[in-house]
Design an enzyme around this catalytic site. Sequence first.
Site, PDB file in Angstrom:
ATOM      1  N   HIS A 142       0.883  -1.398  -0.256  1.00 44.77           N
ATOM      2  CA  HIS A 142       0.005   0.107   0.160  1.00 44.77           C
ATOM      3  C   HIS A 142       0.979   1.240  -0.291  1.00 44.77           C
ATOM      4  O   HIS A 142       2.351   1.581  -0.374  1.00 44.77           O
ATOM      5  CB  HIS A 142      -1.487  -0.112   1.355  1.00 44.77           C
ATOM      6  CG  HIS A 142      -1.673  -1.267   1.351  1.00 44.77           C
ATOM      7  ND1 HIS A 142      -1.487  -1.573   3.197  1.00 44.77           N
ATOM      8  CD2 HIS A 142      -2.252  -2.024   0.952  1.00 44.77           C
ATOM      9  CE1 HIS A 142      -2.038  -3.123   3.409  1.00 44.77           C
ATOM     10  NE2 HIS A 142      -2.898  -3.692   1.636  1.00 44.77           N
ATOM     11  N   HIS A 181       1.324   4.406   2.006  1.00 46.92           N
ATOM     12  CA  HIS A 181       1.021   5.084   3.838  1.00 46.92           C
ATOM     13  C   HIS A 181       1.351   6.790   3.499  1.00 46.92           C
ATOM     14  O   HIS A 181       1.745   7.231   2.453  1.00 46.92           O
ATOM     15  CB  HIS A 181       1.368   4.350   4.615  1.00 46.92           C
ATOM     16  CG  HIS A 181       0.703   3.361   5.142  1.00 46.92           C
ATOM     17  ND1 HIS A 181       0.613   2.227   5.258  1.00 46.92           N
ATOM     18  CD2 HIS A 181       0.881   1.902   4.155  1.00 46.92           C
ATOM     19  CE1 HIS A 181       0.229   0.944   5.902  1.00 46.92           C
ATOM     20  NE2 HIS A 181       0.373   0.947   4.946  1.00 46.92           N
ATOM     21  N   HIS A 193      -2.523   4.072   6.134  1.00 45.46           N
ATOM     22  CA  HIS A 193      -3.162   3.870   4.690  1.00 45.46           C
ATOM     23  C   HIS A 193      -3.537   5.657   4.131  1.00 45.46           C
ATOM     24  O   HIS A 193      -4.235   6.798   4.529  1.00 45.46           O
ATOM     25  CB  HIS A 193      -4.547   3.306   3.843  1.00 45.46           C
ATOM     26  CG  HIS A 193      -3.762   2.106   4.418  1.00 45.46           C
ATOM     27  ND1 HIS A 193      -4.555   1.257   3.373  1.00 45.46           N
ATOM     28  CD2 HIS A 193      -2.743   1.154   4.730  1.00 45.46           C
ATOM     29  CE1 HIS A 193      -3.706  -0.016   3.304  1.00 45.46           C
ATOM     30  NE2 HIS A 193      -3.188   0.265   4.806  1.00 45.46           N
ATOM     31  N   HIS A 218     -11.298   1.131   3.119  1.00 39.74           N
ATOM     32  CA  HIS A 218      -9.828   0.159   2.259  1.00 39.74           C
ATOM     33  C   HIS A 218     -11.220  -1.248   2.029  1.00 39.74           C
ATOM     34  O   HIS A 218     -11.995  -0.992   2.731  1.00 39.74           O
ATOM     35  CB  HIS A 218      -9.505  -0.646   3.413  1.00 39.74           C
ATOM     36  CG  HIS A 218      -8.501  -0.904   3.382  1.00 39.74           C
ATOM     37  ND1 HIS A 218      -7.107  -0.706   2.373  1.00 39.74           N
ATOM     38  CD2 HIS A 218      -7.993  -2.455   2.729  1.00 39.74           C
ATOM     39  CE1 HIS A 218      -6.320  -2.313   1.943  1.00 39.74           C
ATOM     40  NE2 HIS A 218      -7.315  -3.074   2.053  1.00 39.74           N
ATOM     41  N   HIS A 224      -8.401   3.092  -1.047  1.00 42.25           N
ATOM     42  CA  HIS A 224      -7.374   4.480  -0.714  1.00 42.25           C
ATOM     43  C   HIS A 224      -7.257   4.269  -2.247  1.00 42.25           C
ATOM     44  O   HIS A 224      -6.683   3.221  -2.928  1.00 42.25           O
ATOM     45  CB  HIS A 224      -6.616   4.046   0.184  1.00 42.25           C
ATOM     46  CG  HIS A 224      -7.502   3.986   1.544  1.00 42.25           C
ATOM     47  ND1 HIS A 224      -6.937   2.570   2.604  1.00 42.25           N
ATOM     48  CD2 HIS A 224      -8.476   4.593   1.726  1.00 42.25           C
ATOM     49  CE1 HIS A 224      -8.002   3.040   3.161  1.00 42.25           C
ATOM     50  NE2 HIS A 224      -8.481   3.683   3.473  1.00 42.25           N
ATOM     51  N   ASP A 265      -4.127   1.729  -2.423  1.00 47.05           N
ATOM     52  CA  ASP A 265      -4.335  -0.024  -2.274  1.00 47.05           C
ATOM     53  C   ASP A 265      -4.196  -0.483  -3.381  1.00 47.05           C
ATOM     54  O   ASP A 265      -4.822  -1.304  -4.464  1.00 47.05           O
ATOM     55  CB  ASP A 265      -6.125  -0.219  -2.028  1.00 47.05           C
ATOM     56  CG  ASP A 265      -6.012   0.333  -0.695  1.00 47.05           C
ATOM     57  OD1 ASP A 265      -4.979   0.637   0.323  1.00 47.05           O
ATOM     58  OD2 ASP A 265      -7.210   0.958   0.358  1.00 47.05           O
ATOM     59  N   HIS A 323       3.971  -5.657   3.169  1.00 45.23           N
ATOM     60  CA  HIS A 323       3.711  -6.003   4.701  1.00 45.23           C
ATOM     61  C   HIS A 323       4.080  -7.995   4.735  1.00 45.23           C
ATOM     62  O   HIS A 323       4.180  -8.235   3.351  1.00 45.23           O
ATOM     63  CB  HIS A 323       1.836  -6.430   4.933  1.00 45.23           C
ATOM     64  CG  HIS A 323       1.555  -4.517   5.042  1.00 45.23           C
ATOM     65  ND1 HIS A 323       1.037  -3.976   6.434  1.00 45.23           N
ATOM     66  CD2 HIS A 323       1.687  -3.252   4.372  1.00 45.23           C
ATOM     67  CE1 HIS A 323       1.123  -2.908   6.155  1.00 45.23           C
ATOM     68  NE2 HIS A 323       0.510  -2.389   5.133  1.00 45.23           N
ATOM     69  N   ARG A 343       4.490  -4.926   8.920  1.00 42.57           N
ATOM     70  CA  ARG A 343       5.350  -4.106   7.699  1.00 42.57           C
ATOM     71  C   ARG A 343       6.854  -4.245   7.905  1.00 42.57           C
ATOM     72  O   ARG A 343       8.255  -3.975   8.177  1.00 42.57           O
ATOM     73  CB  ARG A 343       5.522  -1.686   8.361  1.00 42.57           C
ATOM     74  CG  ARG A 343       3.981  -1.584   8.742  1.00 42.57           C
ATOM     75  CD  ARG A 343       3.506  -0.902   8.955  1.00 42.57           C
ATOM     76  NE  ARG A 343       2.544  -0.191   9.169  1.00 42.57           N
ATOM     77  CZ  ARG A 343       1.821   0.905   9.110  1.00 42.57           C
ATOM     78  NH1 ARG A 343       2.551   1.887   8.969  1.00 42.57           N
ATOM     79  NH2 ARG A 343       0.844   1.218   9.272  1.00 42.57           N
TER      80      ARG A 343
END
Length: 247
Positions: free
Chosen positions: A121, A123, A138, A146, A149, A152, A188, A211
């Site tokens: 994503h 952020h 995000h 979500h 976004h 995404d 992630h 993360r």
Amino acid sequence: MLAPALLCAHLLLAAPASRAWPGAAPDEPGPGAVAAQLSDMHDKVTAIWQQLTQRAAEPGAPGSALHAACRVQPSASLDAAQPRVSGLVLFRQPAPGAPLEAFFHLDGFPAERNGSRRAIHVHRFGDLSPGCEAAGPHYNPRAAPHPQHPGDFGNFAVRDGRVRKHRGGLAASLAGPHSIVGRAVVVHAGEDDLGRGGDPASLDHGNAGRRLACCVVGVCGPLPWERAAREHAERRKRRRDSDCEAA
Ligand SMILES: *[C@@H]1O[C@H](CO)[C@@H](O)[C@H](O)[C@H]1NC(C)=O
Ligand SMILES: [Cu+2]
Ligand SMILES: [Zn+2]
């Protein structure tokens, strides 16, 4: 001071038209109508911004495309048990407002979890010095749930510890009021549930887990993209050739 004045004039002109939402009472717009108005206003501001910035180059003309790069590094806050993921994410947008495309090149995932899927994503923040947690939530400029976004990007299949993926039609932008330049790309440890997790967190971040790695999106020239596109084409050709031999 010409640009802000022009912007205001456009917004004033645009306002009466944007009030006519189907189904909304004229004097009391509901939350849906407000969101739609904000979205509409964003589109108009983006259009004005494009007019103001496209004096030099026509969209589609060679050299008018926007490029950005993000050099992915392992999070500074990882413990020893976590894999060190690094690589490069490249972005190309033919013109402001056009769909974005991207190459995702990542290495360092554990090979024993072949076929696992990992979320990526954009952020909100671009300060990653204490670790990827500092990138915040995000990037969500339109206050949407979500996975709506702009950054995404969904899930990416890992093969032999690597991700090699081209994606097109992405909603994020490298220009305009909601540009992702200066914000963070986060890789992630887990899979994005894409809002279907059934808990509030699912509509916030998709429960994608730790993360592992991150980077800040920065403007660059066209060369990294051209190199990646060439490598991508060669990989596809090799795969086609080996499929032919197998057949
Ligand atoms: C990992 O999966 C890919 C296909 O998804 C396969 O081609 C490759 O051989 C697998 N590697 C290992 C080490 O199992
Ligand atoms: Cu994320
Ligand atoms: Zn999201």
